[in-house]
Motif scaffolding. Structure first.
Motif, PDB file in Angstrom:
ATOM      1  N   CYS A  88      -2.346   2.642   8.054  1.00 39.39           N
ATOM      2  CA  CYS A  88      -2.959   1.355   7.736  1.00 39.39           C
ATOM      3  C   CYS A  88      -4.122   1.055   8.689  1.00 39.39           C
ATOM      4  N   HIS A  90      -5.080  -1.684   9.558  1.00 36.62           N
ATOM      5  CA  HIS A  90      -4.771  -2.867  10.352  1.00 36.62           C
ATOM      6  C   HIS A  90      -4.142  -2.436  11.682  1.00 36.62           C
ATOM      7  N   ARG A  91      -2.861  -2.078  11.672  1.00 36.81           N
ATOM      8  CA  ARG A  91      -2.235  -1.693  12.934  1.00 36.81           C
ATOM      9  C   ARG A  91      -1.541  -0.333  12.865  1.00 36.81           C
ATOM     10  N   CYS A 108       0.969  -2.078   2.329  1.00 39.19           N
ATOM     11  CA  CYS A 108       1.496  -1.698   3.642  1.00 39.19           C
ATOM     12  C   CYS A 108       2.774  -2.512   3.917  1.00 39.19           C
ATOM     13  N   TYR A 110       4.172  -3.298   6.652  1.00 34.19           N
ATOM     14  CA  TYR A 110       4.270  -4.028   7.931  1.00 34.19           C
ATOM     15  C   TYR A 110       3.832  -5.491   7.805  1.00 34.19           C
ATOM     16  N   HIS A 111       2.574  -5.738   7.329  1.00 38.46           N
ATOM     17  CA  HIS A 111       2.122  -7.118   7.157  1.00 38.46           C
ATOM     18  C   HIS A 111       1.689  -7.419   5.729  1.00 38.46           C
ATOM     19  N   TRP A 113      -0.679  -6.015   3.674  1.00 36.76           N
ATOM     20  CA  TRP A 113      -2.023  -5.812   3.124  1.00 36.76           C
ATOM     21  C   TRP A 113      -1.917  -4.903   1.897  1.00 36.76           C
TER      22      TRP A 113
HETATM   23 FE1  FES Z   1      -0.497  -2.543   7.722  1.00 37.07          FE
HETATM   24 FE2  FES Z   1      -0.489  -4.607   9.281  1.00 37.07          FE
HETATM   25  S1  FES Z   1      -0.155  -2.567   9.819  1.00 37.07           S
HETATM   26  S2  FES Z   1      -0.728  -4.575   7.167  1.00 37.07           S
END
Ligand code: FES
Length: 276
Positions: A88, A90-91, A108, A110-111, A113
């Motif tokens: 991802c 993002h992170r 994703c 995790y958050h 997206w």
């Molecule tokens: Fe994928 Fe945050 S790590 S949305």
């Protein structure tokens, strides 16, 4: 014995006059050597990702590992092929946790997206906290592998933006790939399933074994006996073959053997129904 200085190193020594070529066996097993190869050679070379027929329909995808990197190989909703890092933007969470399927989007875990299967960030799934132009620079889209190219339906990737074009890299091996794809007017389709090998060595040992055709009789004798018993009453040729050097360090082993092939060679044991 006179070894040619030009070709003498810690890892190989060559005596062209006597036709000796010796390799230090550490090259097949030493993790440090393999690591160097990955950085200096493999990540700068074109690597096979998959065949177009494995993602035949729009929105089909596969997850594949290439060297040490996990990639999403996808055909987007418009039919274009892509290879994205399965990480991802993002992170860095792993985005796709399935091996294969059909999806218009990847979410994703995790958050939350959401990305289109063409890579664009579609939504961050959040009601506040992001500017309206958050992705104006497009830096939060899925990251594509720097290079992707196709030869006769076989899809390759390269992690080096400055790598030479695929066709130039393949050289004469490209002709063999073309030949494989032209066995039938219906084209070539890669069907499901796979063979996996686990060996206490790196990839080079498998390559060596693949070009070594003269172990056939000694190692695979019972397989040959079986084949010949299936061909009883037919005019059976003795298997013959040769390893061939192709350009740019590629090579192949060509073997004329009467084994069964789904397209080119029928065996009586398959029955009349399969013959056509
Ligand atoms: Fe994928 Fe945050 S790590 S949305």
């Amino acid at each position: 014995m006179a070894w040619t200085k030009q070709y003498e190193s810690r890892f190989i020594r060559v005596n062209p006059e006597r036709r000796h070529f010796q390799v230090n066996r550490r090259v097949y097993t030493d993790p440090a050597i393999f690591e160097l190869e990955k950085q200096r050679l493999l990540r700068r070379s074109w690597q096979y990702l998959g065949h177009e027929s494995e993602v035949a329909a729009k929105n089909d995808f596969l997850v594949r590992q290439v060297i040490d990197t996990t990639l999403i190989f996808t055909r987007d909703r418009n039919g274009a092929l892509h290879a994205f890092y399965n990480s991802c933007p993002h992170r860095g969470a792993i985005i796709c946790r399935e091996n294969a399927g059909n999806r218009r989007n990847f979410t994703c875990p995790y958050h939350g997206w959401v990305f289109k299967n063409s890579g664009e960030l579609q939504t961050q799934n959040a009601t506040h906290g992001y500017e309206a132009d958050f992705n104006a620079e497009q830096m939060y889209n899925l990251l594509p592998v720097p290079r992707l190219a196709t030869r006769a339906g076989f899809v390759f990737v390269n992690f080096d933006q400055d790598a030479m074009p695929l066709d130039e890299f393949l050289g004469d091996a490209g002709d063999r790939i073309d030949m494989l794809s032209q066995h039938s007017p219906a084209g070539l389709e890669v069907i499901g399933g796979m063979q996996e090998y686990y060996i206490k060595a790196n990839y080079k040992l498998m390559c060596e074994n693949s070009y070594d055709g003269y172990h056939l009789y000694a190692t695979h004798g019972s397989y040959l006996d079986y084949q010949f018993s299936m061909l009883k009453g037919l005019d059976v040729r003795k298997p013959e073959g040769a390893g061939r050097g192709l350009s740019n360090g590629h090579s192949c082993f060509e073997l004329d053997i009467q084994t069964g092939r789904p397209i080119a060679q029928w065996l009586p044991v398959w029955g009349e129904k399969a013959r056509a």
